[in-house]
Design a protein around this motif. Structure first.
Motif, PDB file in Angstrom:
ATOM      1  N   SER A 264       0.760  -1.333  -0.148  1.00 17.05           N
ATOM      2  CA  SER A 264      -0.032  -0.030  -0.062  1.00 17.05           C
ATOM      3  C   SER A 264       0.823   1.086   0.312  1.00 17.05           C
ATOM      4  CB  SER A 264      -0.823  -0.001   1.465  1.00 17.05           C
ATOM      5  OG  SER A 264      -1.517  -1.171   1.370  1.00 17.05           O
ATOM      6  N   VAL A 265       0.188   2.354  -0.474  1.00 17.09           N
ATOM      7  CA  VAL A 265       0.965   3.694  -0.447  1.00 17.09           C
ATOM      8  C   VAL A 265       0.289   4.496   0.786  1.00 17.09           C
ATOM      9  CG1 VAL A 265       1.373   5.595  -1.792  1.00 17.09           C
ATOM     10  CG2 VAL A 265       1.268   3.487  -2.863  1.00 17.09           C
ATOM     11  N   GLY A 266       1.186   5.192   1.537  1.00 14.01           N
ATOM     12  CA  GLY A 266       1.004   5.952   2.543  1.00 14.01           C
ATOM     13  C   GLY A 266       1.646   7.365   2.424  1.00 14.01           C
ATOM     14  N   ILE A 267       1.181   8.343   2.965  1.00  9.46           N
ATOM     15  CA  ILE A 267       1.819   9.632   3.045  1.00  9.46           C
ATOM     16  C   ILE A 267       2.231   9.926   4.495  1.00  9.46           C
ATOM     17  CG2 ILE A 267       1.521  12.220   2.843  1.00  9.46           C
ATOM     18  CD1 ILE A 267      -0.349  11.448   0.246  1.00  9.46           C
ATOM     19  N   PHE A 268       3.505  10.155   4.744  1.00 11.50           N
ATOM     20  CA  PHE A 268       3.855  10.440   6.178  1.00 11.50           C
ATOM     21  C   PHE A 268       3.357  11.747   6.697  1.00 11.50           C
ATOM     22  CE2 PHE A 268       7.319   7.966   4.773  1.00 11.50           C
ATOM     23  CZ  PHE A 268       7.377   6.860   5.848  1.00 11.50           C
ATOM     24  N   LYS A 269       2.811  11.721   7.762  1.00 10.88           N
ATOM     25  CA  LYS A 269       2.132  12.816   8.681  1.00 10.88           C
ATOM     26  C   LYS A 269       3.035  13.985   8.755  1.00 10.88           C
ATOM     27  CE  LYS A 269       2.368  12.757  13.113  1.00 10.88           C
ATOM     28  NZ  LYS A 269       2.204  12.448  14.598  1.00 10.88           N
ATOM     29  N   ASP A 270       4.284  13.697   8.876  1.00  8.30           N
ATOM     30  CA  ASP A 270       5.192  15.011   9.145  1.00  8.30           C
ATOM     31  C   ASP A 270       5.806  15.463   7.876  1.00  8.30           C
ATOM     32  OD1 ASP A 270       5.171  14.949  11.604  1.00  8.30           O
ATOM     33  OD2 ASP A 270       6.519  13.587  12.248  1.00  8.30           O
ATOM     34  N   SER A 271       5.458  15.090   6.669  1.00 10.90           N
ATOM     35  CA  SER A 271       5.980  15.313   5.323  1.00 10.90           C
ATOM     36  C   SER A 271       5.566  17.104   5.410  1.00 10.90           C
ATOM     37  CB  SER A 271       5.305  14.816   4.330  1.00 10.90           C
ATOM     38  OG  SER A 271       5.585  15.175   3.094  1.00 10.90           O
ATOM     39  N   GLN A 272       6.471  17.650   4.806  1.00 10.99           N
ATOM     40  CA  GLN A 272       6.347  19.097   4.337  1.00 10.99           C
ATOM     41  C   GLN A 272       5.871  19.174   2.864  1.00 10.99           C
ATOM     42  OE1 GLN A 272       6.705  21.477   7.197  1.00 10.99           O
ATOM     43  NE2 GLN A 272       6.832  19.315   8.125  1.00 10.99           N
ATOM     44  N   LYS A 273       5.699  18.175   2.290  1.00 10.74           N
ATOM     45  CA  LYS A 273       5.315  18.410   0.847  1.00 10.74           C
ATOM     46  C   LYS A 273       3.872  17.490   0.554  1.00 10.74           C
ATOM     47  CE  LYS A 273      10.360  18.868  -0.157  1.00 10.74           C
ATOM     48  NZ  LYS A 273      11.408  18.358  -0.658  1.00 10.74           N
ATOM     49  N   LYS A 274       2.891  17.617   1.334  1.00 10.43           N
ATOM     50  CA  LYS A 274       2.037  16.506   1.197  1.00 10.43           C
ATOM     51  C   LYS A 274       1.181  16.853  -0.103  1.00 10.43           C
ATOM     52  CE  LYS A 274       0.910  16.018   6.184  1.00 10.43           C
ATOM     53  NZ  LYS A 274       1.640  16.875   6.868  1.00 10.43           N
ATOM     54  N   ASP A 275       1.227  18.112  -0.621  1.00  7.26           N
ATOM     55  CA  ASP A 275       0.405  18.178  -1.980  1.00  7.26           C
ATOM     56  C   ASP A 275       1.216  17.341  -2.914  1.00  7.26           C
ATOM     57  OD1 ASP A 275      -1.547  19.813  -0.799  1.00  7.26           O
ATOM     58  OD2 ASP A 275      -0.531  21.665  -1.689  1.00  7.26           O
ATOM     59  N   LEU A 276       2.640  17.486  -3.027  1.00  6.35           N
ATOM     60  CA  LEU A 276       3.316  16.765  -3.838  1.00  6.35           C
ATOM     61  C   LEU A 276       3.337  14.965  -3.718  1.00  6.35           C
ATOM     62  CD1 LEU A 276       5.283  16.839  -6.591  1.00  6.35           C
ATOM     63  CD2 LEU A 276       7.124  17.090  -4.623  1.00  6.35           C
ATOM     64  N   ALA A 277       3.642  14.821  -2.578  1.00  2.66           N
ATOM     65  CA  ALA A 277       3.221  13.477  -1.850  1.00  2.66           C
ATOM     66  C   ALA A 277       2.041  12.767  -2.513  1.00  2.66           C
ATOM     67  CB  ALA A 277       3.412  13.442  -0.484  1.00  2.66           C
ATOM     68  N   LEU A 278       0.823  13.580  -2.393  1.00  2.00           N
ATOM     69  CA  LEU A 278      -0.449  12.885  -2.763  1.00  2.00           C
ATOM     70  C   LEU A 278      -0.406  12.943  -4.427  1.00  2.00           C
ATOM     71  CD1 LEU A 278      -3.355  12.473  -2.574  1.00  2.00           C
ATOM     72  CD2 LEU A 278      -3.972  14.655  -2.600  1.00  2.00           C
ATOM     73  N   LYS A 279       0.351  13.680  -5.092  1.00  2.00           N
ATOM     74  CA  LYS A 279       0.402  13.754  -6.543  1.00  2.00           C
ATOM     75  C   LYS A 279       0.919  12.370  -6.907  1.00  2.00           C
ATOM     76  CE  LYS A 279       1.090  16.741 -10.582  1.00  2.00           C
ATOM     77  NZ  LYS A 279       1.314  18.341 -11.108  1.00  2.00           N
ATOM     78  N   PHE A 280       2.116  12.152  -6.520  1.00  2.00           N
ATOM     79  CA  PHE A 280       3.286  11.070  -6.493  1.00  2.00           C
ATOM     80  C   PHE A 280       2.140   9.827  -6.151  1.00  2.00           C
ATOM     81  CE2 PHE A 280       6.218   8.108  -5.165  1.00  2.00           C
ATOM     82  CZ  PHE A 280       6.920   7.753  -6.474  1.00  2.00           C
ATOM     83  N   SER A 281       1.292   9.841  -5.095  1.00  2.00           N
ATOM     84  CA  SER A 281       0.708   8.525  -4.649  1.00  2.00           C
ATOM     85  C   SER A 281      -0.559   8.290  -5.854  1.00  2.00           C
ATOM     86  CB  SER A 281      -0.054   8.825  -3.433  1.00  2.00           C
ATOM     87  OG  SER A 281       1.060   9.071  -2.268  1.00  2.00           O
ATOM     88  N   GLN A 282      -1.169   9.325  -6.365  1.00  2.00           N
ATOM     89  CA  GLN A 282      -2.048   9.314  -7.221  1.00  2.00           C
ATOM     90  C   GLN A 282      -1.591   8.796  -8.698  1.00  2.00           C
ATOM     91  OE1 GLN A 282      -3.182  13.214  -6.889  1.00  2.00           O
ATOM     92  NE2 GLN A 282      -5.350  12.769  -6.009  1.00  2.00           N
ATOM     93  N   TYR A 283      -0.153   9.228  -8.984  1.00  2.00           N
ATOM     94  CA  TYR A 283       0.452   8.744 -10.092  1.00  2.00           C
ATOM     95  C   TYR A 283       0.607   7.380  -9.957  1.00  2.00           C
ATOM     96  CZ  TYR A 283       4.682   7.279 -12.802  1.00  2.00           C
ATOM     97  OH  TYR A 283       5.596   6.471 -13.509  1.00  2.00           O
ATOM     98  N   LEU A 284       0.990   6.593  -8.878  1.00  2.00           N
ATOM     99  CA  LEU A 284       1.232   5.247  -8.621  1.00  2.00           C
ATOM    100  C   LEU A 284      -0.043   4.474  -8.928  1.00  2.00           C
ATOM    101  CD1 LEU A 284       3.897   5.229  -5.765  1.00  2.00           C
ATOM    102  CD2 LEU A 284       4.095   4.898  -8.091  1.00  2.00           C
ATOM    103  N   LEU A 285      -1.181   4.991  -8.445  1.00  2.00           N
ATOM    104  CA  LEU A 285      -2.405   4.380  -8.604  1.00  2.00           C
ATOM    105  C   LEU A 285      -2.989   4.709 -10.194  1.00  2.00           C
ATOM    106  CD1 LEU A 285      -3.707   2.401  -6.374  1.00  2.00           C
ATOM    107  CD2 LEU A 285      -2.040   4.077  -5.645  1.00  2.00           C
ATOM    108  N   SER A 286      -2.613   5.353 -10.830  1.00  2.00           N
ATOM    109  CA  SER A 286      -3.126   5.735 -12.102  1.00  2.00           C
ATOM    110  C   SER A 286      -2.904   4.404 -13.252  1.00  2.00           C
ATOM    111  CB  SER A 286      -2.338   7.015 -12.842  1.00  2.00           C
ATOM    112  OG  SER A 286      -1.032   6.615 -13.071  1.00  2.00           O
ATOM    113  N   PRO A 287      -3.772   4.496 -13.970  1.00  2.00           N
ATOM    114  CA  PRO A 287      -3.568   3.247 -15.200  1.00  2.00           C
ATOM    115  C   PRO A 287      -2.043   3.294 -15.713  1.00  2.00           C
ATOM    116  CG  PRO A 287      -5.559   4.573 -15.817  1.00  2.00           C
ATOM    117  CD  PRO A 287      -4.925   5.308 -14.410  1.00  2.00           C
TER     118      PRO A 287
END
Length: 354
Positions: A264-287
């Motif tokens: 599974s993909v998770g985003i770290f609570k203390d990340s200072q780049k949550k928007d970019l982390a979300l974008k990367f996570s969404q990329y991994l789940l894209s077709p």
């Protein structure tokens, strides 16, 4: 973290200096994302498309088991890490332990995830989503069908067959292997408890008599491909990339059933780049991302996204058309509490020393 080396520049000194300065400025300008993952994401074919599309550098740190990841985190500063790919069985542990950021289902293509691969019991607690399933496969059995026969006759009993003396390879991960042995006694992996350990203890130690090696993915794959062993337990579709040159290598689910892993993909609570982390996570789940992750060079496995952009040949290698059958006759190996986890690890340590 992986650090990109400066290019070696040649030519006239002034031009070289300009090129170095230009390269350095570009490097400083590009945002960085720190990514902790298994070996399957340490693959340029996965990382580079996201980097190029977003002017970002993804620093990849590969680890083996969740305990190693937590050890790294404990030695890091808050904010050092942004995204993690982790064993789905450990998502709640990490989320409830304060490592992960709550996620929104609406940010991910849940409508496209295969039925049976969503596993909400591994990702959600008290209405909070801590991680998103990304890739899955099977902790069943792989084998040389010249020695074993067809998978229609596959049984866990084969592991203790006298003809398999010195011909068995065991994946070095105590949780799925121990729970797999429980299936021989009709123990549902999700009901596995301290008493179950005593039931499988004798089988585990007896298995050592037939075992040639206990190793990681690469070691066990290599042993099967080289003909050093005839059957592996705890490993399945990871051998698929070898079938092109060695079509006699196969994998399947024993009649007693098998276990199913997922990551599974998770985003770290203390990340200072949550928007970019979300974008990367969404990329991994894209077709597109899912196709690349599925066919990663370290190991191939099923993407959770039913719209993964895979070719017909790639789908065939993953047994795409049979996935409903495999999902129905396997169990996710779930999570265990700290006491049972410690007891299982102690038993495994005894097995390794046996």
């Amino acid at each position: 973290m992986r650090i990109t080396k400066n290019k070696i520049l040649t030519g006239v000194a002034a031009i070289a200096m300009t090129a170095v300065l230009s390269y350095s400025e570009t490097t400083r300008a590009a945002e960085e994302l720190n990514f902790m993952t298994w070996c399957d994401h340490d693959d340029p074919s996965i990382i580079r498309p996201f980097e190029e599309a977003n002017d970002v550098k993804v620093n990849v740190k590969v680890y083996e088991l969740t305990g190693a990841a937590i050890s790294i985190l404990e030695q890091s500063q808050p904010g050092d890490w942004d995204v993690i790919v982790v064993d789905s069985a450990d998502v709640l542990r990490m989320g409830q332990g304060g490592w992960l950021e709550p996620l929104n289902k609406s940010d991910f293509p849940y409508e496209d995830i295969f039925d049976g691969a969503e596993t909400p019991h591994l990702h959600e607690s008290d209405g909070v989503l801590w991680g998103v399933p990304e890739k899955f496969g099977f902790n069943t059995m792989a084998f040389d069908n010249r020695a074993v026969g067809s998978d229609g006759d596959l049984s866990l009993d084969l592991l203790w067959d006298p003809k398999m003396q010195g011909r068995v390879g065991v994946y070095d991960y105590y949780l799925p292997v121990i729970k797999t042995l429980g299936l021989r006694h009709g123990i549902n992996p999700n009901d596995f408890n301290m008493e179950s350990l005593e039931v499988v203890r004798e089988d585990l130690f007896a298995l050592k008599d037939n075992t040639k090696l206990v190793g990681d993915i690469v070691a066990t794959q290599t042993a099967l491909a080289a003909g050093e062993v005839d059957v592996l337990v705890g490993i399945a579709e990871f051998v698929a990339p070898l079938q092109g040159e060695k079509p006699y290598l196969d994998w399947g689910t024993p009649v007693e059933g098998g276990l199913r892993w997922s990551q599974s993909v998770g985003i770290f609570k203390d990340s200072q780049k949550k928007d970019l982390a979300l974008k990367f996570s969404q990329y991994l789940l894209s077709p597109e991302g899912q196709a690349r992750v599925a066919m990663a060079s370290c190991y191939n496995a099923m993407p959770v996204n039913s719209k993964a952009a895979l070719s017909d040949d790639q789908k065939a290698s993953l047994r795409w058309d049979e996935i409903d059958i495999y999902l129905s006759n396997t169990y996710d190996y779930g999570s265990v509490d700290a006491e049972l986890d410690e007891a299982m690890l102690e038993l495994w340590t005894e097995f390794l020393a046996h």
